[in-house]
Design an enzyme around this catalytic site. Structure first.
Site, PDB file in Angstrom:
ATOM      1  N   HIS A  96       4.208   1.374  -2.954  1.00 26.32           N
ATOM      2  CA  HIS A  96       3.443   0.662  -1.921  1.00 26.32           C
ATOM      3  C   HIS A  96       1.955   0.872  -2.135  1.00 26.32           C
ATOM      4  O   HIS A  96       1.537   1.873  -2.709  1.00 26.32           O
ATOM      5  CB  HIS A  96       3.846   1.151  -0.522  1.00 26.32           C
ATOM      6  CG  HIS A  96       3.749   2.636  -0.370  1.00 26.32           C
ATOM      7  ND1 HIS A  96       4.740   3.485  -0.812  1.00 26.32           N
ATOM      8  CD2 HIS A  96       2.778   3.425   0.126  1.00 26.32           C
ATOM      9  CE1 HIS A  96       4.382   4.735  -0.574  1.00 26.32           C
ATOM     10  NE2 HIS A  96       3.188   4.741  -0.017  1.00 26.32           N
ATOM     11  N   HIS A  98      -1.776   1.046  -0.186  1.00 21.11           N
ATOM     12  CA  HIS A  98      -2.442   1.254   1.100  1.00 21.11           C
ATOM     13  C   HIS A  98      -3.668   0.349   1.203  1.00 21.11           C
ATOM     14  O   HIS A  98      -4.486   0.302   0.285  1.00 21.11           O
ATOM     15  CB  HIS A  98      -2.925   2.704   1.215  1.00 21.11           C
ATOM     16  CG  HIS A  98      -1.821   3.712   1.269  1.00 21.11           C
ATOM     17  ND1 HIS A  98      -1.380   4.268   2.447  1.00 21.11           N
ATOM     18  CD2 HIS A  98      -1.068   4.261   0.292  1.00 21.11           C
ATOM     19  CE1 HIS A  98      -0.401   5.131   2.189  1.00 21.11           C
ATOM     20  NE2 HIS A  98      -0.197   5.147   0.878  1.00 21.11           N
TER      21      HIS A  98
END
Ligand code: 5GP
Ligand code: ZN
Length: 124
Positions: A96, A98
Site C-alpha cells: 500500500h 500512504h
C-alpha cells in the site's frame, strides 16, 4: 488468507473508501498520522512493492496523481507526502501507498553526506 486489507477489499471489514475501481481501492487510514491520511491499495494481494507487475505499477501511479489533486484541493493544502513502508516498518503485509496531505517529517540525519556516500559506493 488472514489479511486485513484483503478483508477490507472484499467487504468483510468496513472502511471509508474515497476511490475504487476494478484493480485498486483508496480508503482512509484508521489511525491517521495527519488529517486526510489515505492508503492506495491494489485489490490483488501483493505482499510488498517488489511483487508488483508493470501494469499495476502504472495503474497505481495514475491513482496517485488523481488522489493527490483531489486531496490537496478538497483539504485546501499545498503539500503532499507520498510514501511506502518496506521491511520492518511495513506492518500490513499487503502492499500500500500512504498519501499524507501537508505532512512534514522532521528528522535529522546522524551522519554526514560524505560518510554515507563512502558506505554506499564501497564494494559489497
Ligand atoms: P504500514 O506500516 O504497514 O505501512 O501501515 C499500515 C497502515 O494501515 C497504518 O497506518 C494503519 O493505521 C493502517 N491500518 C491498519 N489496519 C487498518 C484497518 O483495519 N483499517 C484502516 N482503514 N487502516 C488500517
Ligand atoms: Zn491482502
Amino acid at each position: 488468507m488472514d489479511c486485513i486489507f484483503c478483508k477490507i477489499i472484499n467487504g468483510e471489514i468496513p472502511s471509508k473508501k474515497i476511490y475504487e475501481d476494478d484493480k485498486a481501492i483508496v480508503f482512509m487510514d484508521i489511525n491517521p498520522n495527519i488529517d486526510g491520511h489515505c492508503l492506495i491499495v491494489p485489490k490483488k494481494h501483493y505482499t510488498d512493492f517488489k511483487e508488483l507487475d508493470d501494469e499495476i505499477i502504472l495503474h497505481i501511479e495514475k491513482i496517485k496523481r488523481e488522489m493527490t489533486d483531489k486531496l490537496m484541493k478538497k483539504l485546501n493544502v499545498n503539500a503532499m507526502t507520498i510514501s511506502m513502508n518496506y521491511g520492518e516498518s511495513q506492518i500490513v503485509k499487503h502492499v500500500h501507498i500512504h498519501l499524507l496531505p501537508n505532512f512534514i517529517v522532521k528528522m535529522k540525519p546522524e551522519k554526514s553526506v560524505d560518510e554515507v556516500y563512502e558506505i554506499l559506493k564501497s564494494e559489497d
